[in-house]
Design an enzyme around this catalytic site. Structure first.
Site, PDB file in Angstrom:
ATOM      1  CG  HIS A 127      -3.640  -6.069  12.693  1.00 53.46           C
ATOM      2  ND1 HIS A 127      -4.587  -5.083  12.652  1.00 53.46           N
ATOM      3  CD2 HIS A 127      -2.676  -5.686  11.801  1.00 53.46           C
ATOM      4  CE1 HIS A 127      -4.214  -4.152  11.778  1.00 53.46           C
ATOM      5  NE2 HIS A 127      -3.071  -4.512  11.241  1.00 53.46           N
ATOM      6  CG  ASP A 151      -1.151  -7.227   6.287  1.00 52.23           C
ATOM      7  OD1 ASP A 151      -2.232  -6.807   6.739  1.00 52.23           O
ATOM      8  OD2 ASP A 151      -0.054  -6.851   6.746  1.00 52.23           O
ATOM      9  CE1 TYR A 209       5.486  -3.936   8.435  1.00 57.85           C
ATOM     10  CE2 TYR A 209       5.343  -2.933  10.604  1.00 57.85           C
ATOM     11  CZ  TYR A 209       4.784  -3.696   9.602  1.00 57.85           C
ATOM     12  OH  TYR A 209       3.519  -4.202   9.747  1.00 57.85           O
ATOM     13  CG  HIS A 254      -0.771  -0.180   2.491  1.00 55.55           C
ATOM     14  ND1 HIS A 254       0.216   0.515   3.119  1.00 55.55           N
ATOM     15  CD2 HIS A 254      -1.331  -0.970   3.443  1.00 55.55           C
ATOM     16  CE1 HIS A 254       0.255   0.185   4.396  1.00 55.55           C
ATOM     17  NE2 HIS A 254      -0.662  -0.725   4.616  1.00 55.55           N
ATOM     18  CG  ASP A 307       1.080  -4.895  11.478  1.00 52.30           C
ATOM     19  OD1 ASP A 307       1.443  -5.784  10.684  1.00 52.30           O
ATOM     20  OD2 ASP A 307       0.063  -4.213  11.305  1.00 52.30           O
ATOM     21  CG  HIS A 341       4.491  -8.105   8.206  1.00 51.84           C
ATOM     22  ND1 HIS A 341       3.808  -8.649   7.146  1.00 51.84           N
ATOM     23  CD2 HIS A 341       3.634  -7.252   8.803  1.00 51.84           C
ATOM     24  CE1 HIS A 341       2.586  -8.133   7.106  1.00 51.84           C
ATOM     25  NE2 HIS A 341       2.449  -7.287   8.108  1.00 51.84           N
ATOM     26  CD  GLU A 383      -3.288  -3.131   7.189  1.00 54.30           C
ATOM     27  OE1 GLU A 383      -2.639  -2.967   8.234  1.00 54.30           O
ATOM     28  OE2 GLU A 383      -3.165  -2.391   6.187  1.00 54.30           O
TER      29      GLU A 383
HETATM   30 FE1  FEO Z   1      -1.461  -3.744   9.816  1.00 54.03          FE
HETATM   31 FE2  FEO Z   1       0.566  -6.204   8.693  1.00 54.03          FE
HETATM   32  O1  FEO Z   1      -1.035  -5.271   8.876  1.00 54.03           O
END
Ligand code: FEO
Length: 390
Positions: free
Chosen positions: A78, A82, A192, A24, A164, A223, A80
């Site tokens: 979370h 991903d 990040y 994004h 995250d 991640h 989101e």
């Molecule tokens: Fe806030 Fe890795 O999503």
């Protein structure tokens, strides 16, 4: 696709997105990973999911350890996409499982997916759920960086599943930081933090403080690579403490673009002033550098100078894009200066000045020059910039 054991009976069941080049609006030249974790205990627990297009790979990794029909809990730290993109797949394969999430997580899941028939157990910050030999403790970290964000702590394994937080967009040949070049992982973690978590420094500071009371020997984020080992955990926690504090290293960052070289000439003059004052300075031209590559510089910068040409009586579009992006990320405690060039109508630098003021930064008046700056103008600019240096 096999799961990888990261602690006794705890597995990484994530996926590596080797081909991801953009997240994004954030460039990810090293790809990324979407990490999920499987805890084999009396109550089998899956923590977090993956992006929808890599669901098959994640499902295969889980199946290499256990069938989905045996899973008791699915933790959603979370929502989101991903991390939750393949929740419909997971819940189809494991309809018997109960989702452990907070109230904001349940709401967000229902706003993303058809959650009809999904079983939920809502947890609050500090709540614990026993899964057998282990206890999962949930700590909500609201607005770090979504209202639903939380982390899961496994006390018996001294393991923090941080989603995250502490993550990096980095697909590497190992999932462990200890096998990789620490400076490369830290660079990705910094990028990040700057591009995702920068606006939430206060929440990050509070969260890191709160985690200070926990005994942590491994941080497994959502991640990138896992921080295992004392040195690795200390390194990333110290970095988060510094980034979240809003302190900086007193550096200067100059961001500009140019049409016919006038704004570039001004940018060079500004750089010279910082260099002569012994202040470390970086100069980033938006023609050549992506906005997401520049934002990490703001974590170390005390001084900011943004320069723009004038195009059709407006701020240059790439500079406008950068300023909008930067404003949203809300860097704090800067001393700032806007400069630029114009052909027939001055004034666009005031748009940059306005953003500085909205961010609550200390400023000196903007500086603009018509067409090509001559040597006397350059000297005048240098004298002006000197007034902002402590
Ligand atoms: Fe806030 Fe890795 O999503």
């Amino acid at each position: 696709m096999k799961a990888i054991e990261i602690k006794k009976d705890i597995y990484w069941t994530g996926v590596k997105d080797w081909n991801l080049v953009e997240f994004h609006g954030y460039l990810t030249p090293r790809g990324s990973t979407y990490n999920s974790y499987l805890i084999m205990d009396e109550k089998i627990t899956l923590v977090d999911g993956a992006k929808h297009y890599l669901s098959d790979e994640m499902v295969a990794r889980v199946k290499s350890v256990v069938d989905f029909s045996k899973i008791d809990y699915v933790v959603v730290n979370h929502v989101e996409m991903d991390h939750s993109g393949n929740m419909p797949v997971i819940m189809k394969l494991a309809p018997q499982a109960t989702i452990l999430t907070n109230a904001a997580g349940q709401k967000a899941l229902s706003e993303h997916y058809d959650t009809e028939g999904w079983k939920f157990q809502i947890v609050k910050s500090g709540d614990s759920v026993s899964i057998g030999k282990r206890t999962l403790t949930f700590v909500t970290t609201p607005m770090l960086h979504w209202p639903d964000s939380m982390v899961t702590y496994v006390k018996e394994d001294k393991l923090l599943l941080s989603n995250d937080g502490f993550g990096q967009h980095y697909a590497a040949d190992s999932i462990f930081v200890k096998d990789l070049a620490l400076d490369v992982v830290c660079e990705e973690a910094k990028k990040y933090y700057a591009n995702i978590l920068f606006p939430y420094g206060m929440q990050a500071e509070k969260a890191v403080d709160g985690l200070g009371g926990l005994d942590i020997e491994m941080i497994a984020p959502g991640h990138g690579c896992i921080w295992s080992g004392k040195k690795e955990v200390e390194t990333i926690v110290n970095l988060y403490n510094y980034w979240a504090s809003g302190q900086n290293k007193g550096k200067a960052v100059i961001v500009y673009d140019t049409m016919w070289g006038a704004t570039a000439t001004l940018a060079n003059a500004v750089m010279e002033v910082f260099q002569d004052a012994g202040i470390p300075v970086v100069k980033r031209c938006l023609t050549h550098t992506h906005i997401s590559e520049i934002i990490p510089d703001f974590l170390d910068a005390k001084y900011v100078a943004i320069g723009t040409p004038t195009l059709n009586n407006e701020i240059f579009p790439r500079v406008a894009g950068f300023v909008t992006y930067m404003k949203g990320l809300k860097p704090k405690n800067k001393k700032a200066f806007a400069f630029g060039s114009y052909g027939w109508k001055p004034g666009v630098v005031n748009q940059i000045q306005k953003v500085y003021e909205e961010l609550g930064w200390e400023t000196i008046p903007p500086f603009e020059e018509k067409y090509t700056p001559k040597s006397d103008v350059v000297e005048r600019l240098k004298e002006h910039v000197k007034t902002m240096i402590d």
